[in-house]
Design an enzyme around this catalytic site. Structure first.
Site, PDB file in Angstrom:
ATOM      1  N   GLN A 136      -4.625  -1.501   9.783  1.00  0.00           N
ATOM      2  CA  GLN A 136      -4.471  -2.801   9.123  1.00  0.00           C
ATOM      3  C   GLN A 136      -5.011  -3.919  10.024  1.00  0.00           C
ATOM      4  OE1 GLN A 136      -3.254  -3.314   5.896  1.00  0.00           O
ATOM      5  NE2 GLN A 136      -3.962  -5.404   6.244  1.00  0.00           N
ATOM      6  N   LYS A 162       0.841  -1.207   0.000  1.00  0.00           N
ATOM      7  CA  LYS A 162       0.000   0.000   0.000  1.00  0.00           C
ATOM      8  C   LYS A 162       0.867   1.245   0.000  1.00  0.00           C
ATOM      9  CE  LYS A 162      -3.814  -2.400   2.237  1.00  0.00           C
ATOM     10  NZ  LYS A 162      -4.527  -2.749   3.461  1.00  0.00           N
ATOM     11  N   ASP A 209     -10.619   3.103   4.266  1.00  0.00           N
ATOM     12  CA  ASP A 209     -11.126   1.775   3.902  1.00  0.00           C
ATOM     13  C   ASP A 209     -12.643   1.758   3.675  1.00  0.00           C
ATOM     14  OD1 ASP A 209      -9.176  -0.155   3.545  1.00  0.00           O
ATOM     15  OD2 ASP A 209      -8.896  -0.472   5.702  1.00  0.00           O
TER      16      ASP A 209
END
Ligand code: NDP
Length: 279
Positions: free
Chosen positions: A94, A50, A117
């Site tokens: 995460q 990422k 997200d």
């Protein structure tokens, strides 16, 4: 038609890079902060991927890597500090977090206006009520694949197999928004083969190697395979039996190289959109 996720993801990244340059021209450098707790090896790889993707499009990325012993209160305090930091446009925690940490309150502590997200319940509510907000990256990537492949969804029977909060449920909402008639199947569905056989558009997000047999696929259907499964022989395969499914489908995504590359591309898009909205 084989839907080329790599090429479409590259296109999304190029669009994001352009948007980043425009924002930089106006004095804003989009920033994504990733929080990682502990030493989960897969998480380390994902976060590296990422951050590399951020670098490539000019998004400033920062990683907070905390020890596995980090407590709930300490983690939530960090998230709140990031919420208050104006240089942070997107926050991503995460998953998975260590067992002693309850994930839900951590994710809910993220400011919905920084939720890269798209998992915050507020943003999930926005999705279901048709309001602009960051969206879960994988299903949003699927929608882009369908759009690029010029798949008409209006009035079509769409089947989503899987009902997770990160893929199946938001996928169903997005297909419904585009006027498909949506069915969601899951582990308690009694006749999966029958459901698949009726679908004009099939999205498989199960996590079981080739559980959807190619022979079930409705001839001419569009098949999107979100699944990523490692077979005992080491091969990466989807949830759909690719070869026979490809013979029946009008369009299909391969694994790898289909949905996979889209997820990070849409994360970059969410981040730049959050920065633009904040400005
Ligand atoms: P989850 O394990 O959270 O959800 C799996 C879903 O599949 C559940 O809703 C479950 O039903 C359903 N299911 C399980 N067994 C069956 C069955 N026999 N028949 C029908 N439905 C079944 O997984 P995720 O949604 O997180 O991920 C799904 C897959 O997608 C995984 O392979 C994952 O690796 C992949 N993935 C890929 C991404 C990418 O970027 N390409 C991103 C995210 C995920 P129930 O709810 O009843 O338990």
């Amino acid at each position: 038609m084989i839907i080329d996720g790599k090429a479409i993801a590259a296109q999304v990244r190029a669009e994001v890079a352009k948007a980043v340059q425009e924002l930089k021209g106006r004095g804003v450098t989009p920033g994504l902060t990733v929080v990682r707790v502990g030493e989960d090896p897969a998480s380390a790889i994902y976060v590296r991927g990422k951050r590399k993707a951020c670098d490539e499009v000019g998004i400033h990325s920062v990683e907070h890597h905390l020890p596995a012993t980090t407590g709930q209160a300490e983690l939530m305090a960090l998230v709140r500090r990031l919420d208050a930091d104006p240089s942070v446009h997107g926050i991503l925690v995460q998953l998975p977090l260590p067992d002693h940490v309850d994930e839900e309150p951590v994710l809910e502590a993220i400011d919905p206006a920084k939720d890269a997200d798209g998992f915050h319940p507020f943003n999930v509510g926005c999705l279901w009520t048709g309001k602009p907000a960051p969206r879960a990256c994988t299903p949003w990537g699927v929608m882009r694949l369908l759009a690029e492949a010029k798949v008409e969804l209006k009035g079509k029977r769409a089947l989503v197999v899987g009902r997770s909060n990160i893929v199946g449920k938001p996928m169903a909402a997005m297909l419904l928004e585009q006027h498909a008639t949506v069915t969601v199947a899951h582990s308690r569905t009694t006749d999966l083969a029958g459901e698949v056989a009726r679908a004009d558009v099939l999205v498989a997000a199960i996590g079981k190697a080739e559980i959807i047999r190619g022979a079930w696929v409705n001839p001419g259907a569009v098949v999107i395979d979100v699944g990523m499964n490692r077979r005992p022989d080491g091969k990466l395969v989807g949830d759909v039996e690719y070869g026979p499914a490809a013979e029946r489908a009008s369009a299909i995504t391969p694994v790898p190289g289909g949905v996979g590359p889209m997820t990070i591309a849409m994360l970059l898009k969410n981040t730049v959109d959050l920065a633009a909205r904040r400005r």
